[in-house]
Motif scaffolding. Sequence first.
Motif, PDB file in Angstrom:
ATOM      1  N   ARG A  86       1.152  -1.571   0.195  1.00 17.22           N
ATOM      2  CA  ARG A  86      -0.146   0.045   0.047  1.00 17.22           C
ATOM      3  C   ARG A  86       0.888   0.901   0.066  1.00 17.22           C
ATOM      4  NH1 ARG A  86      -4.513  -1.459   4.422  1.00 17.22           N
ATOM      5  NH2 ARG A  86      -5.174  -3.688   4.484  1.00 17.22           N
ATOM      6  N   LEU A  87       0.323   2.662  -0.871  1.00 21.80           N
ATOM      7  CA  LEU A  87       0.795   3.065  -0.902  1.00 21.80           C
ATOM      8  C   LEU A  87       0.856   4.895   0.731  1.00 21.80           C
ATOM      9  CD1 LEU A  87       0.417   4.984  -4.727  1.00 21.80           C
ATOM     10  CD2 LEU A  87       3.236   4.428  -3.553  1.00 21.80           C
ATOM     11  N   ILE A  88       1.670   5.449   0.778  1.00 22.55           N
ATOM     12  CA  ILE A  88       1.639   6.339   1.430  1.00 22.55           C
ATOM     13  C   ILE A  88       1.200   7.820   1.537  1.00 22.55           C
ATOM     14  CG2 ILE A  88       2.937   7.262   3.907  1.00 22.55           C
ATOM     15  CD1 ILE A  88       3.661   4.401   4.780  1.00 22.55           C
ATOM     16  N   ASP A  89       0.632   8.636   1.438  1.00 27.21           N
ATOM     17  CA  ASP A  89      -0.357   9.630   1.644  1.00 27.21           C
ATOM     18  C   ASP A  89       1.003  10.877   1.551  1.00 27.21           C
ATOM     19  OD1 ASP A  89      -1.100  12.074   0.046  1.00 27.21           O
ATOM     20  OD2 ASP A  89      -2.330  11.996   1.778  1.00 27.21           O
ATOM     21  N   THR A  90       2.401  10.998   1.244  1.00 26.81           N
ATOM     22  CA  THR A  90       4.022  12.060   1.080  1.00 26.81           C
ATOM     23  C   THR A  90       4.557  12.454   0.429  1.00 26.81           C
ATOM     24  OG1 THR A  90       5.199  11.514   3.044  1.00 26.81           O
ATOM     25  CG2 THR A  90       5.111   9.436   1.537  1.00 26.81           C
ATOM     26  N   ASP A  91       5.583  13.068   0.588  1.00 26.83           N
ATOM     27  CA  ASP A  91       5.608  13.119  -0.859  1.00 26.83           C
ATOM     28  C   ASP A  91       6.428  12.736  -0.844  1.00 26.83           C
ATOM     29  OD1 ASP A  91       8.526  14.831  -1.672  1.00 26.83           O
ATOM     30  OD2 ASP A  91       7.215  15.751  -2.219  1.00 26.83           O
ATOM     31  N   PRO A  92       7.056  11.878  -2.718  1.00 22.88           N
ATOM     32  CA  PRO A  92       8.052  10.221  -2.205  1.00 22.88           C
ATOM     33  C   PRO A  92       9.426  10.500  -2.089  1.00 22.88           C
ATOM     34  CG  PRO A  92       6.499  11.347  -4.594  1.00 22.88           C
ATOM     35  CD  PRO A  92       6.442  12.160  -3.388  1.00 22.88           C
ATOM     36  N   SER A  93      10.068  11.923  -1.704  1.00 20.68           N
ATOM     37  CA  SER A  93      11.792  12.084  -1.295  1.00 20.68           C
ATOM     38  C   SER A  93      10.894  11.228   0.105  1.00 20.68           C
ATOM     39  CB  SER A  93      11.269  13.607  -1.483  1.00 20.68           C
ATOM     40  OG  SER A  93      11.343  13.914  -0.228  1.00 20.68           O
ATOM     41  N   ASN A  94      10.450  10.943   1.088  1.00 13.86           N
ATOM     42  CA  ASN A  94      10.262  10.638   1.695  1.00 13.86           C
ATOM     43  C   ASN A  94      10.441   8.748   2.129  1.00 13.86           C
ATOM     44  OD1 ASN A  94      10.016  12.896   3.018  1.00 13.86           O
ATOM     45  ND2 ASN A  94       7.883  13.250   2.832  1.00 13.86           N
ATOM     46  N   TYR A  95      10.497   7.802   1.521  1.00 20.51           N
ATOM     47  CA  TYR A  95      10.742   6.824   1.074  1.00 20.51           C
ATOM     48  C   TYR A  95      11.541   6.663   0.108  1.00 20.51           C
ATOM     49  CZ  TYR A  95       7.017   6.681  -2.274  1.00 20.51           C
ATOM     50  OH  TYR A  95       6.042   7.115  -3.049  1.00 20.51           O
ATOM     51  N   GLU A  96      11.916   5.131  -0.181  1.00 11.99           N
ATOM     52  CA  GLU A  96      13.164   4.571  -0.875  1.00 11.99           C
ATOM     53  C   GLU A  96      12.579   4.302  -1.870  1.00 11.99           C
ATOM     54  OE1 GLU A  96      18.331   3.069  -0.990  1.00 11.99           O
ATOM     55  OE2 GLU A  96      16.867   3.750   0.232  1.00 11.99           O
TER      56      GLU A  96
END
Length: 276
Positions: free
Chosen positions: A68-78
């Motif tokens: 599942r994805l998280i609603d956040t800026d993609p820079s916050n995960y690898e």
Amino acid sequence: MNIVFSKENGYDSRQTNTADVNEQMSAAMGYIRDGVDYLLISAAHASGWDDVLLAAKRAGVRVILFDRLIDTDPSNYEAALVSDMEFEGKLATDWVLANVPEPNVILIRGQLGSAAEIGRSAPLLKAAEEGKLNIVWDGTGGDTWSLEEARRVVEAAIAAGKDFNVIYAQNDGMAQGACQALEAAGISFGKDGKVKIIGFDFNRFALRNVQAGYWNADVQCNPRMANQIHEWIQSGNIAEGIVYQEEIIVDTDTITDEIIEKYGINPDPGKGVITR
């Protein structure tokens, strides 16, 4: 996950299994404080994770989202290795529009605000907005995607005198609960019945129900992501951004034993066995 990320494969791993997003976040912060190298997250809820992700980034912990994805800026995960929940919803919605004249739908959502609920709901809601189908009852199986809660959703719709011909249940367990309510009320369903049944997740019991004509269709959600993440970690070559798994829908015309064996998850009750 436990089998792949085991001591035998060179890992010192810990795991938290809960559908409570606050418990997930608390556990994640604990792992970050403990100095883990990798944090793998399948979020129960899509929002509210920024503090955890930023703490991981500051600590040098590499975050990989799965399922599942998280609603956040993609820079916050690898990286994110996920199911395309909206594509799953489109597969199901397209099936309804192609196979059910004048669809009147009971929508049974999963945990509200989860990536799966948001994605699987969106195409159906869009079709309703466009006048292609009617959503006559909209309920949820709650945070645990409960069979019992789903059964109560359908019981309430029946008691309210709603006329419906589709159950759109966002996981297989809730589809099972919906069918229990229909059976108790004497309402026909499945291949030769009034109400068409659609589930999600590709549990083998659900696929056997489709094969037997007890249900009409089931949409794949591929949770088998541990091996791919293991390969990324071992090679040091972790994909960047979002990687979607390929998924399909099967119905009574397309289901085969080979599909059930290859793509199904969890125990197989056996051909011809209906799980009520």
